[in-house]
Design an enzyme around this catalytic site. Structure first.
Site, PDB file in Angstrom:
ATOM      1  N   ASP A   8      54.729 -38.813 -16.541  1.00 35.16           N
ATOM      2  CA  ASP A   8      55.020 -40.097 -15.892  1.00 35.16           C
ATOM      3  C   ASP A   8      53.756 -40.924 -15.662  1.00 35.16           C
ATOM      4  O   ASP A   8      52.630 -40.434 -15.829  1.00 35.16           O
ATOM      5  CB  ASP A   8      55.756 -39.870 -14.554  1.00 35.16           C
ATOM      6  CG  ASP A   8      55.114 -38.801 -13.685  1.00 35.16           C
ATOM      7  OD1 ASP A   8      53.955 -38.420 -13.962  1.00 35.16           O
ATOM      8  OD2 ASP A   8      55.746 -38.349 -12.723  1.00 35.16           O
TER       9      ASP A   8
ATOM     10  N   ASN B   4      61.337 -33.699  -2.065  1.00 38.58           N
ATOM     11  CA  ASN B   4      62.774 -33.965  -2.188  1.00 38.58           C
ATOM     12  C   ASN B   4      63.361 -33.381  -3.473  1.00 38.58           C
ATOM     13  O   ASN B   4      64.473 -33.733  -3.865  1.00 38.58           O
ATOM     14  CB  ASN B   4      63.036 -35.474  -2.112  1.00 38.58           C
ATOM     15  CG  ASN B   4      62.307 -36.243  -3.208  1.00 38.58           C
ATOM     16  OD1 ASN B   4      61.746 -35.653  -4.128  1.00 38.58           O
ATOM     17  ND2 ASN B   4      62.319 -37.559  -3.126  1.00 38.58           N
TER      18      ASN B   4
ATOM     19  N   HIS C 145      62.112 -33.780  -6.527  1.00 44.47           N
ATOM     20  CA  HIS C 145      61.933 -34.563  -7.755  1.00 44.47           C
ATOM     21  C   HIS C 145      61.009 -33.835  -8.730  1.00 44.47           C
ATOM     22  O   HIS C 145      60.119 -33.085  -8.332  1.00 44.47           O
ATOM     23  CB  HIS C 145      61.476 -36.007  -7.478  1.00 44.47           C
ATOM     24  CG  HIS C 145      60.045 -36.202  -7.102  1.00 44.47           C
ATOM     25  ND1 HIS C 145      59.652 -36.919  -5.996  1.00 44.47           N
ATOM     26  CD2 HIS C 145      58.890 -35.828  -7.700  1.00 44.47           C
ATOM     27  CE1 HIS C 145      58.340 -36.965  -5.942  1.00 44.47           C
ATOM     28  NE2 HIS C 145      57.849 -36.306  -6.965  1.00 44.47           N
TER      29      HIS C 145
ATOM     30  N   GLU D 198      63.803 -39.013  -9.183  1.00 45.73           N
ATOM     31  CA  GLU D 198      64.136 -38.880  -7.768  1.00 45.73           C
ATOM     32  C   GLU D 198      65.584 -38.412  -7.608  1.00 45.73           C
ATOM     33  O   GLU D 198      66.377 -38.504  -8.556  1.00 45.73           O
ATOM     34  CB  GLU D 198      63.962 -40.246  -7.082  1.00 45.73           C
ATOM     35  CG  GLU D 198      62.539 -40.794  -7.133  1.00 45.73           C
ATOM     36  CD  GLU D 198      61.602 -40.135  -6.126  1.00 45.73           C
ATOM     37  OE1 GLU D 198      61.838 -38.972  -5.744  1.00 45.73           O
ATOM     38  OE2 GLU D 198      60.630 -40.789  -5.723  1.00 45.73           O
TER      39      GLU D 198
HETATM   40  C1  GLP Z   1      54.274 -36.946  -7.895  1.00 46.65           C
HETATM   41  C2  GLP Z   1      54.449 -36.646  -9.385  1.00 46.65           C
HETATM   42  C3  GLP Z   1      55.150 -35.310  -9.625  1.00 46.65           C
HETATM   43  C4  GLP Z   1      54.546 -34.253  -8.728  1.00 46.65           C
HETATM   44  C5  GLP Z   1      54.771 -34.614  -7.294  1.00 46.65           C
HETATM   45  C6  GLP Z   1      54.237 -33.573  -6.314  1.00 46.65           C
HETATM   46  O1  GLP Z   1      55.252 -37.735  -7.352  1.00 46.65           O
HETATM   47  N1  GLP Z   1      55.127 -37.661 -10.092  1.00 46.65           N
HETATM   48  O2  GLP Z   1      55.030 -34.958 -11.004  1.00 46.65           O
HETATM   49  O3  GLP Z   1      55.141 -32.996  -9.016  1.00 46.65           O
HETATM   50  O4  GLP Z   1      54.138 -35.852  -7.029  1.00 46.65           O
HETATM   51  O5  GLP Z   1      52.885 -33.739  -6.137  1.00 46.65           O
HETATM   52  P1  GLP Z   1      51.930 -32.730  -5.368  1.00 46.65           P
HETATM   53  O6  GLP Z   1      51.651 -31.632  -6.342  1.00 46.65           O
HETATM   54  O7  GLP Z   1      50.727 -33.531  -5.037  1.00 46.65           O
HETATM   55  O8  GLP Z   1      52.672 -32.247  -4.178  1.00 46.65           O
END
Ligand code: GLP
Length: 260
Positions: free
Chosen positions: A67, A136, A138, A143
């Site tokens: 993404d 959540n 995702h 989402e």
């Molecule tokens: C972002 C990314 C996800 C990632 C998530 C969790 O929103 N788009 O790919 O898994 O955050 O991030 P973190 O590893 O910092 O908790």
């Protein structure tokens, strides 16, 4: 799903990285799906160390990131492209043109998303896809309520995700509320999926993903329908799981079989 629960957070990175390194050894021209966020950083350090210390080469590998923020240029310090350069690509021998991140400034984002899907298909699909997980549930920026069959497209971020990611932005920076993300259907086509999660804040999302119903309310729960998903957790992220003892027993049996 294979669920690996480890005591030490560092081990999550090492074990997660091992799936990518094993695959690269078998297939130097591997196609990897990559993720951003804080979770993959230690895993990327393991890949960098394997390149520096053990001569592992990524020169024939291709990568596709999950993404990118929509409206942010590749050279912006908050872009996921920049994150990948700083945390991985600048430190290994992957060919720059073989690394792909959705273009957050695409003039025609719908066509750009279709083209991203085509590029993945042209490379024969993703061999191993790395995922983190949002609080959540995702994955990528899919989402809750995302179609479980979705493809790469524009997605609006939830308030929770915007708040979670606010820590990366300074007060005077405009934080994006839109993204371009691979869909859940795209992720499901990866031959292998490796999801990593650490810390208590991820425990509920992990519980819902592994032991809840398959539901668009928890996008990662769709992985229950994937035939080769490995979920690597530290004890805190695993702490809400009802069947922890069973997952650990399965791993012990697996190790015995591998040693035999
Ligand atoms: C972002 C990314 C996800 C990632 C998530 C969790 O929103 N788009 O790919 O898994 O955050 O991030 P973190 O590893 O910092 O908790």
């Amino acid at each position: 799903m294979r669920v690996i629960i480890l005591e030490d957070t560092d081990d999550v990175a090492h074990v997660g990285a091992s799936f990518f390194l094993q695959h690269l050894e078998l297939k130097p021209a591997s196609v990897f799906g990559l993720a951003t966020g804080s979770s993959p950083v230690a895993l990327y350090n393991c890949l960098i160390n394997a390149h520096r210390n053990d001569g592992v080469s990524f020169s024939r590998a291709t990568t596709f990131n999950l993404d990118e923020y929509y409206g942010i240029a590749a050279d912006h310090v908050q872009s996921y492209r920049h994150f990948m350069q700083v945390n991985l690509f600048n430190h290994i021998d992957v060919v720059p043109s073989s690394t792909h991140v959705p273009d957050g400034m695409a003039e025609d984002p719908i066509t750009a998303c279709l083209r991203y899907e085509e590029s993945i298909a042209e490379q024969g699909g993703i061999d191993v896809q790395l995922l983190g997980i949002g609080r959540n549930g995702h994955i990528g920026f899919n989402e809750p309520s995302s179609s479980l069959a979705s493809r790469t497209r524009i997605k609006t971020l939830t308030k929770e995700t915007i708040e979670d990611n606010a820590r990366f932005f300074s007060k005077d920076e405009v934080q994006p509320t839109l993204s371009l993300t691979m869909g859940i259907g795209t992720i499901m086509e990866a031959k292998k999926v490796v999801l990593i999660a650490t810390g208590r804040a991820k425990a509920k999302a992990i519980k819902d993903s592994i032991e809840g119903p398959v539901s668009a309310s928890c996008p990662a729960s769709m992985l229950q329908l994937h035939r080769d998903t490995v979920i690597v957790l530290d004890s805190e992220a695993a702490s809400d799981l009802d069947n922890q003892a069973f997952y650990q027993f399965v791993e012990e049996q697996r190790q015995k079989l591998e040693a035999a």
